[in-house]
Every structure is written in C-alpha cells, then in structure tokens.
Design a protein around this motif. Sequence first.
Motif, PDB file in Angstrom:
ATOM      1  N   GLY A 198       2.396   7.642  -8.551  1.00  0.00           N
ATOM      2  CA  GLY A 198       1.831   7.459  -7.228  1.00  0.00           C
ATOM      3  C   GLY A 198       0.969   6.231  -7.114  1.00  0.00           C
ATOM      4  N   PRO A 199       0.340   6.048  -5.932  1.00  0.00           N
ATOM      5  CA  PRO A 199      -0.497   4.867  -5.706  1.00  0.00           C
ATOM      6  C   PRO A 199      -1.645   4.823  -6.675  1.00  0.00           C
ATOM      7  CG  PRO A 199      -0.041   6.042  -3.639  1.00  0.00           C
ATOM      8  CD  PRO A 199       0.416   6.924  -4.758  1.00  0.00           C
ATOM      9  N   ARG A 200      -1.995   3.586  -7.111  1.00  0.00           N
ATOM     10  CA  ARG A 200      -3.124   3.416  -8.018  1.00  0.00           C
ATOM     11  C   ARG A 200      -4.101   2.456  -7.393  1.00  0.00           C
ATOM     12  NH1 ARG A 200       0.599   5.483 -10.862  1.00  0.00           N
ATOM     13  NH2 ARG A 200       0.343   6.283 -12.968  1.00  0.00           N
ATOM     14  N   ALA A 201      -5.392   2.733  -7.569  1.00  0.00           N
ATOM     15  CA  ALA A 201      -6.407   1.851  -7.008  1.00  0.00           C
ATOM     16  C   ALA A 201      -7.556   1.746  -7.971  1.00  0.00           C
ATOM     17  CB  ALA A 201      -6.905   2.412  -5.671  1.00  0.00           C
ATOM     18  N   THR A 202      -8.016   0.521  -8.252  1.00  0.00           N
ATOM     19  CA  THR A 202      -9.140   0.317  -9.136  1.00  0.00           C
ATOM     20  C   THR A 202     -10.095  -0.666  -8.512  1.00  0.00           C
ATOM     21  OG1 THR A 202      -8.181  -1.562 -10.303  1.00  0.00           O
ATOM     22  CG2 THR A 202      -7.663   0.631 -11.164  1.00  0.00           C
ATOM     23  N   ALA A 203     -11.407  -0.563  -8.876  1.00  0.00           N
ATOM     24  CA  ALA A 203     -12.393  -1.514  -8.370  1.00  0.00           C
ATOM     25  C   ALA A 203     -13.543  -1.589  -9.339  1.00  0.00           C
ATOM     26  CB  ALA A 203     -12.920  -1.077  -6.996  1.00  0.00           C
ATOM     27  N   ILE A 232      -1.331   4.206   2.078  1.00  0.00           N
ATOM     28  CA  ILE A 232      -1.821   5.176   1.094  1.00  0.00           C
ATOM     29  C   ILE A 232      -0.936   6.416   0.994  1.00  0.00           C
ATOM     30  CG2 ILE A 232      -4.199   4.399   1.354  1.00  0.00           C
ATOM     31  CD1 ILE A 232      -4.784   6.812   3.061  1.00  0.00           C
ATOM     32  N   THR A 233      -0.053   6.615   1.958  1.00  0.00           N
ATOM     33  CA  THR A 233       0.837   7.785   1.892  1.00  0.00           C
ATOM     34  C   THR A 233       2.183   7.442   1.264  1.00  0.00           C
ATOM     35  OG1 THR A 233       1.515   7.310   4.182  1.00  0.00           O
ATOM     36  CG2 THR A 233      -0.223   8.947   3.854  1.00  0.00           C
ATOM     37  N   ARG A 234       2.374   6.186   0.855  1.00  0.00           N
ATOM     38  CA  ARG A 234       3.610   5.845   0.164  1.00  0.00           C
ATOM     39  C   ARG A 234       3.647   6.494  -1.217  1.00  0.00           C
ATOM     40  NH1 ARG A 234       4.873  -0.599   1.320  1.00  0.00           N
ATOM     41  NH2 ARG A 234       5.224  -0.401   3.578  1.00  0.00           N
ATOM     42  N   PRO A 235       4.847   6.796  -1.729  1.00  0.00           N
ATOM     43  CA  PRO A 235       4.936   7.486  -3.028  1.00  0.00           C
ATOM     44  C   PRO A 235       4.587   6.603  -4.214  1.00  0.00           C
ATOM     45  CG  PRO A 235       7.121   6.948  -2.202  1.00  0.00           C
ATOM     46  CD  PRO A 235       6.168   6.626  -1.097  1.00  0.00           C
ATOM     47  N   ASN A 236       4.616   5.273  -4.053  1.00  0.00           N
ATOM     48  CA  ASN A 236       4.266   4.389  -5.160  1.00  0.00           C
ATOM     49  C   ASN A 236       3.816   3.045  -4.592  1.00  0.00           C
ATOM     50  OD1 ASN A 236       6.770   2.738  -4.798  1.00  0.00           O
ATOM     51  ND2 ASN A 236       7.738   4.641  -5.495  1.00  0.00           N
ATOM     52  N   GLY A 237       3.231   2.231  -5.459  1.00  0.00           N
ATOM     53  CA  GLY A 237       2.792   0.917  -5.038  1.00  0.00           C
ATOM     54  C   GLY A 237       1.396   0.602  -5.534  1.00  0.00           C
ATOM     55  N   ILE A 238       0.909  -0.577  -5.211  1.00  0.00           N
ATOM     56  CA  ILE A 238      -0.418  -1.049  -5.618  1.00  0.00           C
ATOM     57  C   ILE A 238      -1.148  -1.579  -4.384  1.00  0.00           C
ATOM     58  CG2 ILE A 238      -1.703  -2.725  -7.001  1.00  0.00           C
ATOM     59  CD1 ILE A 238       0.549  -2.690  -9.005  1.00  0.00           C
ATOM     60  N   ILE A 239      -2.399  -1.206  -4.244  1.00  0.00           N
ATOM     61  CA  ILE A 239      -3.241  -1.696  -3.157  1.00  0.00           C
ATOM     62  C   ILE A 239      -4.374  -2.499  -3.765  1.00  0.00           C
ATOM     63  CG2 ILE A 239      -4.766  -1.064  -1.250  1.00  0.00           C
ATOM     64  CD1 ILE A 239      -3.129   1.478  -0.915  1.00  0.00           C
ATOM     65  N   LEU A 240      -4.513  -3.754  -3.365  1.00  0.00           N
ATOM     66  CA  LEU A 240      -5.596  -4.604  -3.835  1.00  0.00           C
ATOM     67  C   LEU A 240      -6.675  -4.686  -2.764  1.00  0.00           C
ATOM     68  CD1 LEU A 240      -3.650  -7.608  -5.431  1.00  0.00           C
ATOM     69  CD2 LEU A 240      -4.565  -5.570  -6.555  1.00  0.00           C
ATOM     70  N   VAL A 241      -7.911  -4.447  -3.166  1.00  0.00           N
ATOM     71  CA  VAL A 241      -9.049  -4.556  -2.262  1.00  0.00           C
ATOM     72  C   VAL A 241      -9.970  -5.623  -2.827  1.00  0.00           C
ATOM     73  CG1 VAL A 241     -10.955  -3.350  -1.141  1.00  0.00           C
ATOM     74  CG2 VAL A 241      -8.845  -2.130  -1.636  1.00  0.00           C
ATOM     75  N   THR A 242     -10.221  -6.681  -2.059  1.00  0.00           N
ATOM     76  CA  THR A 242     -11.008  -7.804  -2.562  1.00  0.00           C
ATOM     77  C   THR A 242     -12.222  -8.046  -1.678  1.00  0.00           C
ATOM     78  OG1 THR A 242      -9.848  -9.486  -1.273  1.00  0.00           O
ATOM     79  CG2 THR A 242      -8.891  -8.886  -3.400  1.00  0.00           C
ATOM     80  N   GLY A 243     -13.216  -8.722  -2.239  1.00  0.00           N
ATOM     81  CA  GLY A 243     -14.405  -9.054  -1.468  1.00  0.00           C
ATOM     82  C   GLY A 243     -15.612  -9.182  -2.373  1.00  0.00           C
ATOM     83  N   PRO A 244     -16.715  -9.724  -1.847  1.00  0.00           N
ATOM     84  CA  PRO A 244     -17.934  -9.890  -2.654  1.00  0.00           C
ATOM     85  C   PRO A 244     -18.637  -8.566  -2.895  1.00  0.00           C
ATOM     86  CG  PRO A 244     -18.357 -10.517  -0.390  1.00  0.00           C
ATOM     87  CD  PRO A 244     -16.877 -10.252  -0.481  1.00  0.00           C
ATOM     88  N   THR A 245     -19.644  -8.602  -3.737  1.00  0.00           N
ATOM     89  CA  THR A 245     -20.436  -7.408  -4.026  1.00  0.00           C
ATOM     90  C   THR A 245     -21.062  -6.855  -2.748  1.00  0.00           C
ATOM     91  OG1 THR A 245     -20.949  -8.207  -6.227  1.00  0.00           O
ATOM     92  CG2 THR A 245     -22.405  -6.521  -5.323  1.00  0.00           C
ATOM     93  N   GLY A 246     -20.938  -5.551  -2.562  1.00  0.00           N
ATOM     94  CA  GLY A 246     -21.537  -4.904  -1.399  1.00  0.00           C
ATOM     95  C   GLY A 246     -20.680  -4.951  -0.154  1.00  0.00           C
ATOM     96  N   SER A 247     -19.453  -5.472  -0.247  1.00  0.00           N
ATOM     97  CA  SER A 247     -18.601  -5.586   0.936  1.00  0.00           C
ATOM     98  C   SER A 247     -17.862  -4.297   1.266  1.00  0.00           C
ATOM     99  CB  SER A 247     -17.592  -6.720   0.757  1.00  0.00           C
ATOM    100  OG  SER A 247     -16.742  -6.473  -0.358  1.00  0.00           O
TER     101      SER A 247
END
Length: 260
Positions: A250-255, A130-145
């Motif tokens: 910078g880093p982008r995160a969506t869910a 999360i401290t990198r200047p750029n990139g994409i982080i994917l977070v996966t899992g079922p509802t409520g995880s």
Amino acid sequence: KLVNSLLQHAVKERASDVHLEPFETELRVRFRIDDVLYEPIKPLPRSLQASIVSRIKIMGGLNIAERRLPQDGRIRLKIAGRDYDVRLSTLPVTHGERVVLRLLPRTTEMTDLKRIGFGEQQMAAIQKLITRPNGIILVTGPTGSGKTTTLYAALSAINSTDKNIVTLDDPVEIQLKGVGQIEISPAPGSERDPDRRDSRSRDGGDRNPGLPDRPPRLLDAAHQRRAERHHPPRRHGGRALSRGFVAGGGPRATARPGTV
C-alpha cells in the motif's frame, strides 16, 4: 521551575520549537515561530546550563551522564491545560550540549485533513491519491510547514479496522491509534554515524551543503538498486548473490524535520 516556565512561555507565543544553545559565558534561549528563530528572553547565566539540561534529560528519560553522543527522547506534558508530546534532541558542542524541544499538541485537529486548510480541489486530489492501492506520496517544505501533520492526517483518513497499516518513522512524532509505527532512528553509538545524522536532522537552520538531505540508509538502498539494474547479480549454483531493498504493498509516507 525555570524549564516549566520556558515551556509555558513557548506555548503562549505559539512556538513550534525551543532551542537551548550553550556558549562560553551564557546559555541562549530561542523560540521558532512560523519558521523564524527569535530570542524571547535575555541569555541565561552559563552556571544554569548543567542543571537545566539535566532536568530536561530526566524528563525525557535520557542518560544524564552521557554528554559525548547525541540523544533523542520524548516528553509528555500538560501545558496551559493542553496535552503535548515534546520531542527532545541533544547535540554535543564545544561548550556543552545543545537542546531542541519540539512542541506537538495532542489534539484531533493535528490528524484531521479537513482542518489543515486545503482547498476543495486540493482535498479532492489528496483523497484520490491516498486511497490508491499503491504508490508514493512526497511531501516537501521547510521546517514547520506541516509536512508531518499532513502525512499523519492522511494516514488517519485511511485508517480503519479492515486495513493493516505499518509506517517507518524517523522518528515517531505523533502516535496514531491502530497504526503500527516503527522507529528507525539509530541508537546512540550505532554504526550509522549518529553525529552526522543528528546535525542534519536538527530542527531547520543552515546545514553543511556537502551532507545529503536523505538519510544514509535510504541512499544506500537507492544506490544498491541502481547498481543491480546496471549490473545484474551473478548466479552461482542457482542462488543469486545480491542484497536488495524490497518495497511493495500500500501507500507509504515518510517525513523528518526539514527533509523528505
């Protein structure tokens, strides 16, 4: 009083979601606990459906006269001495409107990476990412995880006065102080096919396997970029005739519930 009682019961049972489902002769109530749906009480009489749904819509600032289109709203409540953000979603079905209420406690624990439960190695890896200047982080899992909780906690960890953070949320589930959060959910009746989007984004459950997991707008952008790689835009008079999706910075995160 009935609506308040249901919400208090849900908080007591540590439910993440409350489902109100109308059928021909009854109104079924189900709670989602640890990603499993339970029926905590007997079905309510169908005669109570209209008043319960109208009450919830009023609390969420929705249009009580609109029963043909999906609607999304938000409710802020104090339940059992704790503040909650309640996400509200309605979906027209054969016998009325289905309602889903997602309960989100407004506490600092929700946005603290150290309290989520990561091990030392996992925490070190996340902090590095999360401290990198750029990139994409994917977070996966079922509802409520914990996808949304993890992403908001990561944003909180890097949020400071020397950074300008803007997010695209579908929808905004937790409001973060100092972060520019943009709601990208289409409004009811828009050309983005709200019925299909809503049936896909409702809390967990089975989906039509023919529907894509990613929002149509993200698929459109991906297809556009792929097409431009294989067929570069033609230039006429020094101007490129193309439409693209530009991302950088910078880093982008969506869910979103149940999807990434």
